[in-house]
Motif scaffolding. Structure first.
Motif, PDB file in Angstrom:
ATOM      1  N   ASP A 101       0.866  -1.186   0.000  1.00 13.77           N
ATOM      2  CA  ASP A 101       0.000   0.000   0.000  1.00 13.77           C
ATOM      3  C   ASP A 101       0.903   1.236   0.000  1.00 13.77           C
ATOM      4  OD1 ASP A 101      -1.598   2.160   0.792  1.00 13.77           O
ATOM      5  OD2 ASP A 101      -2.852   0.920   2.096  1.00 13.77           O
ATOM      6  N   PRO A 102       0.718   2.149  -0.951  1.00  8.99           N
ATOM      7  CA  PRO A 102       1.614   3.324  -1.006  1.00  8.99           C
ATOM      8  C   PRO A 102       1.495   4.246   0.207  1.00  8.99           C
ATOM      9  CG  PRO A 102      -0.156   3.516  -2.620  1.00  8.99           C
ATOM     10  CD  PRO A 102      -0.253   2.137  -2.045  1.00  8.99           C
ATOM     11  N   SER A 103       0.430   4.077   1.016  1.00  7.33           N
ATOM     12  CA  SER A 103       0.276   4.899   2.221  1.00  7.33           C
ATOM     13  C   SER A 103       0.824   4.208   3.467  1.00  7.33           C
ATOM     14  CB  SER A 103      -1.203   5.209   2.467  1.00  7.33           C
ATOM     15  OG  SER A 103      -1.709   5.941   1.406  1.00  7.33           O
ATOM     16  N   ALA A 104       1.254   2.959   3.339  1.00  9.68           N
ATOM     17  CA  ALA A 104       1.713   2.218   4.524  1.00  9.68           C
ATOM     18  C   ALA A 104       3.066   2.755   4.991  1.00  9.68           C
ATOM     19  CB  ALA A 104       1.798   0.740   4.212  1.00  9.68           C
ATOM     20  N   GLU A 105       3.308   2.601   6.294  1.00 10.28           N
ATOM     21  CA  GLU A 105       4.489   3.236   6.882  1.00 10.28           C
ATOM     22  C   GLU A 105       5.666   2.304   7.123  1.00 10.28           C
ATOM     23  OE1 GLU A 105       2.868   6.162   9.963  1.00 10.28           O
ATOM     24  OE2 GLU A 105       1.139   5.031   9.229  1.00 10.28           O
ATOM     25  N   LEU A 106       5.384   1.016   7.408  1.00  8.92           N
ATOM     26  CA  LEU A 106       6.533   0.127   7.624  1.00  8.92           C
ATOM     27  C   LEU A 106       7.406  -0.001   6.374  1.00  8.92           C
ATOM     28  CD1 LEU A 106       5.141  -2.589  10.043  1.00  8.92           C
ATOM     29  CD2 LEU A 106       7.142  -1.128  10.400  1.00  8.92           C
ATOM     30  N   PRO A 107       6.814  -0.072   5.166  1.00  3.19           N
ATOM     31  CA  PRO A 107       7.687  -0.098   3.979  1.00  3.19           C
ATOM     32  C   PRO A 107       8.629   1.100   3.933  1.00  3.19           C
ATOM     33  CG  PRO A 107       5.450  -0.735   3.382  1.00  3.19           C
ATOM     34  CD  PRO A 107       5.389  -0.286   4.813  1.00  3.19           C
ATOM     35  N   VAL A 108       8.138   2.254   4.347  1.00  2.00           N
ATOM     36  CA  VAL A 108       8.952   3.482   4.317  1.00  2.00           C
ATOM     37  C   VAL A 108      10.103   3.360   5.325  1.00  2.00           C
ATOM     38  CG1 VAL A 108       8.868   5.987   4.627  1.00  2.00           C
ATOM     39  CG2 VAL A 108       6.892   4.795   3.669  1.00  2.00           C
ATOM     40  N   ALA A 109       9.757   2.916   6.551  1.00  2.00           N
ATOM     41  CA  ALA A 109      10.782   2.754   7.590  1.00  2.00           C
ATOM     42  C   ALA A 109      11.811   1.705   7.180  1.00  2.00           C
ATOM     43  CB  ALA A 109      10.121   2.364   8.905  1.00  2.00           C
ATOM     44  N   LEU A 110      11.343   0.641   6.524  1.00  2.00           N
ATOM     45  CA  LEU A 110      12.272  -0.433   6.122  1.00  2.00           C
ATOM     46  C   LEU A 110      13.215   0.044   5.016  1.00  2.00           C
ATOM     47  CD1 LEU A 110       9.743  -3.411   6.278  1.00  2.00           C
ATOM     48  CD2 LEU A 110      11.714  -3.067   7.785  1.00  2.00           C
ATOM     49  N   VAL A 111      12.736   0.905   4.144  1.00  2.00           N
ATOM     50  CA  VAL A 111      13.625   1.473   3.110  1.00  2.00           C
ATOM     51  C   VAL A 111      14.674   2.355   3.786  1.00  2.00           C
ATOM     52  CG1 VAL A 111      13.752   3.077   1.156  1.00  2.00           C
ATOM     53  CG2 VAL A 111      12.007   1.280   1.185  1.00  2.00           C
ATOM     54  N   ALA A 112      14.248   3.185   4.741  1.00  2.00           N
ATOM     55  CA  ALA A 112      15.215   4.060   5.440  1.00  2.00           C
ATOM     56  C   ALA A 112      16.251   3.222   6.197  1.00  2.00           C
ATOM     57  CB  ALA A 112      14.483   4.994   6.400  1.00  2.00           C
ATOM     58  N   ALA A 113      15.825   2.071   6.698  1.00  2.00           N
ATOM     59  CA  ALA A 113      16.726   1.203   7.470  1.00  2.00           C
ATOM     60  C   ALA A 113      17.597   0.316   6.579  1.00  2.00           C
ATOM     61  CB  ALA A 113      15.904   0.320   8.415  1.00  2.00           C
ATOM     62  N   SER A 114      17.463   0.409   5.261  1.00  2.00           N
ATOM     63  CA  SER A 114      18.179  -0.465   4.301  1.00  2.00           C
ATOM     64  C   SER A 114      17.925  -1.943   4.607  1.00  2.00           C
ATOM     65  CB  SER A 114      19.692  -0.210   4.340  1.00  2.00           C
ATOM     66  OG  SER A 114      19.990   1.133   4.117  1.00  2.00           O
ATOM     67  N   ALA A 115      16.665  -2.261   4.878  1.00  2.00           N
ATOM     68  CA  ALA A 115      16.308  -3.640   5.224  1.00  2.00           C
ATOM     69  C   ALA A 115      16.336  -4.547   3.996  1.00  2.00           C
ATOM     70  CB  ALA A 115      14.915  -3.652   5.844  1.00  2.00           C
ATOM     71  N   ARG A 116      16.431  -5.850   4.275  1.00  2.00           N
ATOM     72  CA  ARG A 116      16.360  -6.856   3.217  1.00  2.00           C
ATOM     73  C   ARG A 116      15.210  -7.812   3.513  1.00  2.00           C
ATOM     74  NH1 ARG A 116      20.580  -7.066  -0.122  1.00  2.00           N
ATOM     75  NH2 ARG A 116      20.237  -9.255  -0.657  1.00  2.00           N
ATOM     76  N   VAL A 117      14.632  -8.342   2.469  1.00  2.00           N
ATOM     77  CA  VAL A 117      13.472  -9.221   2.628  1.00  2.00           C
ATOM     78  C   VAL A 117      13.852 -10.624   2.176  1.00  2.00           C
ATOM     79  CG1 VAL A 117      11.118  -9.654   1.812  1.00  2.00           C
ATOM     80  CG2 VAL A 117      11.881  -7.331   2.206  1.00  2.00           C
ATOM     81  N   GLU A 118      13.509 -11.622   3.000  1.00  5.00           N
ATOM     82  CA  GLU A 118      13.719 -13.021   2.575  1.00  5.00           C
ATOM     83  C   GLU A 118      12.404 -13.541   2.004  1.00  5.00           C
ATOM     84  OE1 GLU A 118      15.932 -16.488   4.791  1.00  5.00           O
ATOM     85  OE2 GLU A 118      13.782 -16.687   5.157  1.00  5.00           O
ATOM     86  N   VAL A 119      12.521 -14.150   0.836  1.00  2.00           N
ATOM     87  CA  VAL A 119      11.349 -14.635   0.111  1.00  2.00           C
ATOM     88  C   VAL A 119      11.523 -16.124  -0.139  1.00  2.00           C
ATOM     89  CG1 VAL A 119      10.247 -14.499  -2.167  1.00  2.00           C
ATOM     90  CG2 VAL A 119      10.933 -12.396  -1.007  1.00  2.00           C
TER      91      VAL A 119
END
Ligand code: FAD
Length: 282
Positions: free
Chosen positions: A114-132
């Motif tokens: 969702d473009p309004s969601a906030e965790l995606p934004v925080a995770l980008v700022a934190a340089s997070a990685r996603v396991e799929v």
């Protein structure tokens, strides 16, 4: 509509691969609401709640792995998310309202895109990685590569998010998330996440991401670089804010006009930098 409760990730992936229009069900906060609102029901709902590994957290010297089924409430309460990682905790603690934070998950938040969601934004700022996980096994990717468009991820039909890695980041860095919403508990008109490291009065590292201002979380390398090496003076902050606002692609909606959103970006950036700087020194 069919419903399944796999016990392992591999079983979940097999069900996704074998069933047309199957969808993972996390907390159901959005998916069930969308079905109630008349969106077409998936061919099969694959509940992830019995897959134990998805609710675990693992700490390593490099950072924290957060299982996809962790509720926002649990992320908000995890005191190991400090320093730069605090940006993720800060977003989880502020977003929506207690009923949603008790129900919704970090995996659902990135899975929905969702473009309004906030965790995606925080995770980008934190340089997070996603396991799929998918039929060929597991892979990790930078979180920004997951977000392709509004409500669209780069996940294949038969893949699911298993966990998210939040790196510790630079020694001494701090993380902050800010949101501006017209009504408390509503989605924000604009949200902004920041990771900042100072050396004395000089900015050593900055990474800013903005939400609700385009189809995916906005990150502009030139805006970060405009802050690095400066004392975060008024002009430095205004120019970094301008770079972000110029790159944003907001829409007009009930939460604010595109013009208003562009105007909010430099203000939120200024406030976030002030707060982060106080923490960095404190
Ligand atoms: C009324 C309301 C207000 C909200 N306000 C805010 C807000 O202010 N700020 C904010 O940031 N968010 C807000 N949200 C969003 C919320 O925080 C969740 O991110 C969102 O609802 C997803 O919830 P969920 O985890 O229950 O996922 P679900 O609703 O179960 O699933 C959502 C989507 O993600 C997919 N999915 C779930 N888990 C995975 C996985 N592991 N791998 C791949 N795909 C997966 C599902 O298939 C589905 O497409 C709000 C939601 C609601 C309903």
């Amino acid at each position: 509509m069919r419903y399944a409760e796999p016990q392992t990730v591999e079983e979940g992936v097999s069900l996704l691969a074998a069933t047309e229009h199957a969808r993972c069900l996390a907390g159901g906060a959005s998916l069930v609401a969308m079905m109630h609102a008349g969106h077409p029901a998936p061919g099969m709902l694959i509940s992830l709640h019995r897959i134990q590994e998805l609710s675990s957290t693992t700490e390593t010297p490099e950072g924290l792995w957060l299982g996809a089924m962790l509720r926002h409430r649990a992320v908000a309460a995890d005191t190991r998310l400090r320093g730069a990682m605090q940006v993720v905790r800060s977003a989880a603690a502020q977003l929506a309202h207690p009923a949603i934070r008790n129900m919704a998950t970090i995996g659902g938040s990135v899975g929905l895109a969702d473009p309004s969601a906030e965790l995606p934004v925080a995770l980008v700022a934190a340089s997070a990685r996603v396991e799929v996980a998918g039929p060929a096994g597991r892979r990790t990717l930078p979180v920004e590569e997951l977000f392709v468009d509004r409500f669209k991820t780069s996940l294949a039909r038969d893949e699911l998010v298993t966990r998210i890695f939040v790196p510790r980041g630079t020694q001494g860095a701090v993380g902050h998330h800010l949101r501006f919403s017209r009504v408390s508990g509503d989605y924000p008109t604009v949200s902004l996440s920041l990771v900042l490291a100072m050396e004395g009065d000089t900015c050593r590292q900055a990474r800013v991401a903005v939400g609700s201002c385009g189809p995916v979380p906005l990150h502009v390398d030139a805006a970060d670089q405009r802050l690095v090496g400066t004392r975060l003076g008024e002009q430095d902050v205004a120019e970094a804010g301008r770079l972000l606002a110029n790159a944003a692609a907001p829409v007009d909606d009930v939460r604010g006009s595109a013009e208003y959103r562009r105007m909010l970006i430099p203000r939120l950036l200024g406030r976030a930098l002030t707060l982060a700087r106080e923490h960095a020194h404190g």
